[in-house]
Design a protein around this motif. Structure first.
Motif, PDB file in Angstrom:
ATOM      1  N   ARG A   5       0.988  -1.138  -0.100  1.00 35.13           N
ATOM      2  CA  ARG A   5       0.001  -0.148   0.005  1.00 35.13           C
ATOM      3  C   ARG A   5       0.875   1.270  -0.183  1.00 35.13           C
ATOM      4  N   GLU A   6       1.941   1.212   0.678  1.00 39.17           N
ATOM      5  CA  GLU A   6       2.917   2.348   0.753  1.00 39.17           C
ATOM      6  C   GLU A   6       3.547   2.531  -0.711  1.00 39.17           C
ATOM      7  N   HIS A   7       3.855   1.621  -1.498  1.00 41.04           N
ATOM      8  CA  HIS A   7       4.449   1.594  -2.739  1.00 41.04           C
ATOM      9  C   HIS A   7       3.219   2.126  -3.561  1.00 41.04           C
ATOM     10  N   MET A   8       1.905   2.033  -3.222  1.00 41.84           N
ATOM     11  CA  MET A   8       0.982   2.362  -4.084  1.00 41.84           C
ATOM     12  C   MET A   8       0.702   3.853  -3.648  1.00 41.84           C
ATOM     13  N   MET A   9       0.863   4.174  -2.644  1.00 40.57           N
ATOM     14  CA  MET A   9       0.876   5.551  -2.398  1.00 40.57           C
ATOM     15  C   MET A   9       1.794   6.522  -2.966  1.00 40.57           C
ATOM     16  N   LYS A  10       3.233   5.801  -2.777  1.00 46.00           N
ATOM     17  CA  LYS A  10       4.336   6.548  -3.108  1.00 46.00           C
ATOM     18  C   LYS A  10       4.083   6.920  -4.785  1.00 46.00           C
ATOM     19  N   ILE A  11       3.662   6.227  -5.804  1.00 40.70           N
ATOM     20  CA  ILE A  11       3.421   6.087  -6.996  1.00 40.70           C
ATOM     21  C   ILE A  11       2.169   7.277  -7.144  1.00 40.70           C
ATOM     22  N   PHE A  12       1.236   7.075  -6.444  1.00 43.75           N
ATOM     23  CA  PHE A  12       0.065   7.945  -6.408  1.00 43.75           C
ATOM     24  C   PHE A  12       0.486   9.544  -6.169  1.00 43.75           C
TER      25      PHE A  12
END
Length: 173
Positions: free
Chosen positions: A60-67
């Motif tokens: 989820r952190e990776h997703m948010m980093k990209i977001f």
């Protein structure tokens, strides 16, 4: 999005679209790891459950980093719909093999985005993804190490508990 706004992006449109696909992949990974954690809890692999809860948070952190990267570059991040999460596994080995297969797919996806960014001279996106490439090396290596341990220890008797206990070494690592 109108053409004027797209011209003002700090990111190539193709890179933005590919990164939105990566957001969905990271969200799917997070949900998949939750399903794996649930299976582990239900089957007495409590340390492995903690490992997969942590993995879910990291995805989820990776997703948010990209977001946030897309927001920062003037892009349009898309919150993904997630479906098709597997909740059925035959063994702890099956779970870790599924996790490794998923991480390999994520690595290939990121490499593809880097390749496309390089081809379109989108240096910002390429540099942003450097961290993800190194993160994937770590992710794949961890799961391969766990699978090696399962292979050496075996799944019978005490080996089953040893596997779960040893997974704890990778939670804080």
């Amino acid at each position: 999005m109108n053409d004027v706004a797209r011209q003002q992006l700090s990111i190539q449109v193709e890179s933005m679209d590919l990164l939105n696909g990566q957001i969905k992949m990271e969200a799917h990974a997070s949900a998949s790891y939750l399903a794996m954690a649930s299976w582990c809890e239900q089957n007495g692999f409590f340390t492995s459950a903690k490992f997969f809860f942590k993995q879910s948070e990291e995805e989820r952190e990776h997703m948010m980093k990209i977001f946030h990267f897309l927001v920062d570059t003037g892009g349009n991040p898309i919150s993904p719909e997630i479906s098709g999460i597997n909740h059925e596994f035959s063994s702890i080995k099956d779970i870790f093999e599924s996790a490794l297969n998923h991480e390999i797919k994520v690595t290939e996806s990121i490499k593809n985005i880097v390749k496309k960014a390089r081809e379109s001279v989108d240096i910002t996106t390429e540099r942003f993804l450097d961290w993800f490439i190194l993160e994937q090396v770590e992710e794949e290596n961890t799961i391969r190490d766990i699978l090696d341990m399962i292979e050496i220890t075996g799944m019978e008797g005490v080996g089953r508990q040893m596997i779960d206990d040893k997974v704890g070494d990778w939670i804080e690592g």
